[in-house]
Design a protein around this motif. Structure first.
Motif, short mmCIF file in Angstrom:
data_model
loop_
_atom_site.label_atom_id
_atom_site.label_comp_id
_atom_site.label_asym_id
_atom_site.label_seq_id
_atom_site.Cartn_x
_atom_site.Cartn_y
_atom_site.Cartn_z
N SER A 1 -5.32 4.36 -6.06
CA SER A 1 -6.63 4.80 -5.57
C SER A 1 -7.77 4.17 -6.36
N VAL A 2 -8.96 4.16 -5.75
CA VAL A 2 -10.13 3.64 -6.46
C VAL A 2 -10.46 4.52 -7.67
N GLU A 3 -10.13 5.81 -7.57
CA GLU A 3 -10.36 6.71 -8.71
C GLU A 3 -9.50 6.31 -9.90
N ALA A 4 -8.24 5.89 -9.61
CA ALA A 4 -7.35 5.48 -10.70
C ALA A 4 -7.88 4.24 -11.39
N VAL A 5 -8.41 3.29 -10.61
CA VAL A 5 -8.98 2.07 -11.19
C VAL A 5 -10.21 2.41 -12.01
N ALA A 6 -11.07 3.28 -11.47
CA ALA A 6 -12.29 3.66 -12.18
C ALA A 6 -11.97 4.40 -13.47
N ASP A 7 -10.91 5.21 -13.43
CA ASP A 7 -10.56 6.04 -14.59
C ASP A 7 -9.76 5.27 -15.63
N LYS A 8 -8.78 4.49 -15.18
CA LYS A 8 -7.86 3.83 -16.10
C LYS A 8 -8.14 2.35 -16.32
N MET B 1 -0.13 -2.75 -14.40
CA MET B 1 0.97 -2.00 -14.98
C MET B 1 1.82 -1.32 -13.90
N THR B 2 1.17 -0.86 -12.83
CA THR B 2 1.96 -0.25 -11.75
C THR B 2 2.73 -1.31 -10.96
N ASP B 3 2.18 -2.52 -10.86
CA ASP B 3 2.93 -3.63 -10.26
C ASP B 3 4.20 -3.91 -11.07
N GLU B 4 4.04 -3.92 -12.40
CA GLU B 4 5.18 -4.18 -13.27
C GLU B 4 6.24 -3.09 -13.13
N ALA B 5 5.78 -1.83 -13.07
CA ALA B 5 6.72 -0.73 -12.90
C ALA B 5 7.41 -0.80 -11.54
N PHE B 6 6.66 -1.19 -10.52
CA PHE B 6 7.19 -1.34 -9.16
C PHE B 6 8.29 -2.39 -9.17
N LEU B 7 8.03 -3.54 -9.78
CA LEU B 7 9.00 -4.62 -9.84
C LEU B 7 10.26 -4.18 -10.59
N ASN B 8 10.08 -3.50 -11.72
CA ASN B 8 11.23 -3.06 -12.51
C ASN B 8 12.10 -2.07 -11.75
N ASP C 1 -6.81 -0.40 1.84
CA ASP C 1 -6.93 0.58 2.93
C ASP C 1 -8.27 1.28 2.76
N TYR C 2 -9.25 0.84 3.57
CA TYR C 2 -10.60 1.38 3.43
C TYR C 2 -10.69 2.83 3.87
N ARG C 3 -9.83 3.24 4.80
CA ARG C 3 -9.90 4.61 5.29
C ARG C 3 -9.56 5.62 4.20
N HIS C 4 -8.68 5.22 3.28
CA HIS C 4 -8.27 6.14 2.23
C HIS C 4 -8.72 5.67 0.84
N ALA C 5 -9.42 4.54 0.78
CA ALA C 5 -9.92 3.99 -0.48
C ALA C 5 -8.79 3.81 -1.50
N VAL C 6 -7.72 3.14 -1.03
CA VAL C 6 -6.60 2.84 -1.93
C VAL C 6 -6.19 1.39 -1.74
N GLY C 7 -5.59 0.83 -2.77
CA GLY C 7 -5.01 -0.49 -2.68
C GLY C 7 -3.51 -0.35 -2.46
N GLU C 8 -3.02 -0.91 -1.37
CA GLU C 8 -1.62 -0.74 -1.01
C GLU C 8 -0.81 -1.99 -1.38
N SER C 9 0.42 -1.77 -1.75
CA SER C 9 1.35 -2.87 -2.04
C SER C 9 2.64 -2.61 -1.28
N TYR C 10 3.16 -3.66 -0.65
CA TYR C 10 4.37 -3.51 0.15
C TYR C 10 5.40 -4.55 -0.29
N ALA C 11 6.64 -4.12 -0.43
CA ALA C 11 7.74 -5.04 -0.77
C ALA C 11 8.81 -4.92 0.30
N LEU C 12 9.36 -6.07 0.67
CA LEU C 12 10.40 -6.14 1.69
C LEU C 12 11.52 -7.01 1.14
#
Length: 294
Positions: free
Chosen positions: A96-103, A111-118, A261-272
């Motif tokens: 979320s944008v709040e997470a980016v603003a806060d952290k 860091m969440t990309d790294e955790a996602f990959l792991n 995703d502008y409707r929810h103000a989040v950045g989404e990541s998808y892996a296939l």
């Protein structure tokens, strides 16, 4: 004056670079794992292909055949059992944008990309370890050293009976069991792909230390028995649905896409991905139990 439509902005470039970085790191990590395990290049499969474990046996007939007599055939057989199907799997995360603003962006995104990959990598390894535990070459030994030695001996013996030679044996042991045995021994424990391993240990090409292997168990199989199957996520016509995934190029083990995703103000990541580590011959996997008799 407003910017023209379809103009490539700096944000687009940043997202693309992030996607490329993700799939490149994923592929690099798997190259490291293949080197550790000593396995060949990944084998491409179609989505939905059945994975079949095999058992091989041969019953030799009497070779004492008289002159001119018919030589009896020895019965060789390979039985197959469907283990699973390799299929594309879908994963997603959102920040979320709040997470980016806060952290901050580094913590919230990188860091969440790294955790996602792991986690994606770990999921594949967990299933591989679960499959290894079903190996059918079993015995009980009294010490860690004997368990390792017998696991190696059993798989070499099995491969010889299958008329296949191997010098590269991979042994999997519990981390605590290994350190109890190693004690103060000065052995070089290396780390790659999040895996601790020792090379050239008691006749094994690689000894892998893992908490996924329960205490009191030693598992071994020839490197020649381990295969890596994958489904190419870029080769399925998904772009016709408007779905575009960034891949690594020559061997596309994973597809990755990021968008806002502008409707929810989040950045989404998808892996296939459709990726499976597999041991082809179930009866060339030794599972040894340590029972000290205490």
């Amino acid at each position: 004056m407003a910017a023209k439509e379809r103009l490539t902005m700096s944000a687009n470039i940043a997202v693309t670079a992030r996607e490329v970085d993700f799939v490149t790191r994923f592929a690099r990590n798997w190259d490291s794992l293949r080197e550790i395990l000593g396995i060949m290049r990944p084998i491409k499969k179609e989505n939905g292909t059945e994975l079949k474990s095999k058992s091989a046996s041969i019953t030799l007939q009497n070779g004492n055949v008289g002159e001119g007599e018919e030589i009896p055939y020895s019965l060789a057989s390979v039985t197959e059992k469907t283990y699973d199907k390799i299929k594309l799997e879908k994963y997603a995360k959102a920040v979320s944008v709040e997470a980016v603003a806060d952290k901050g962006a580094e913590a919230a995104i990188q860091m969440t990309d790294e955790a996602f990959l792991n986690e994606l990598q770990g999921n594949i390894l967990d299933r591989f370890y679960t499959y290894l535990k079903t190996g059918t070459l079993t015995s009980t030994e009294t010490t860690f050293q004997m368990a390792v030695a017998m696991s190696i001996g059993k798989v070499i013996d099995k491969f010889k009976k299958m008329r296949r030679n191997t010098t590269n044996i991979v042994v999997f042991v519990n981390t605590l069991d290994a350190y109890k045995y190693l004690g103060a021994a000065e052995l070089s424990v290396q780390t790659a792909f999040g895996i601790n391993y020792i090379q050239n240990f008691m006749g094994a090409q690689t000894l892998i230390l893992s908490s996924e292997i329960e205490e009191g168990k030693v598992i071994a199989t020839p490197a020649d028995n381990i295969v890596l199957y994958y489904v190419d996520p870029s080769n399925s016509g998904f772009e016709q649905l408007g779905l575009e995934y960034t891949v690594d190029g020559e061997t596309n083990l994973i597809g990755f896409h990021a968008n806002g995703d502008y409707r929810h103000a989040v950045g989404e990541s998808y892996a296939l991905m459709g990726l499976t580590l597999f041991a082809e011959y179930i009866d060339a996997i030794a599972v040894i139990t340590i029972n000290s008799g205490e």
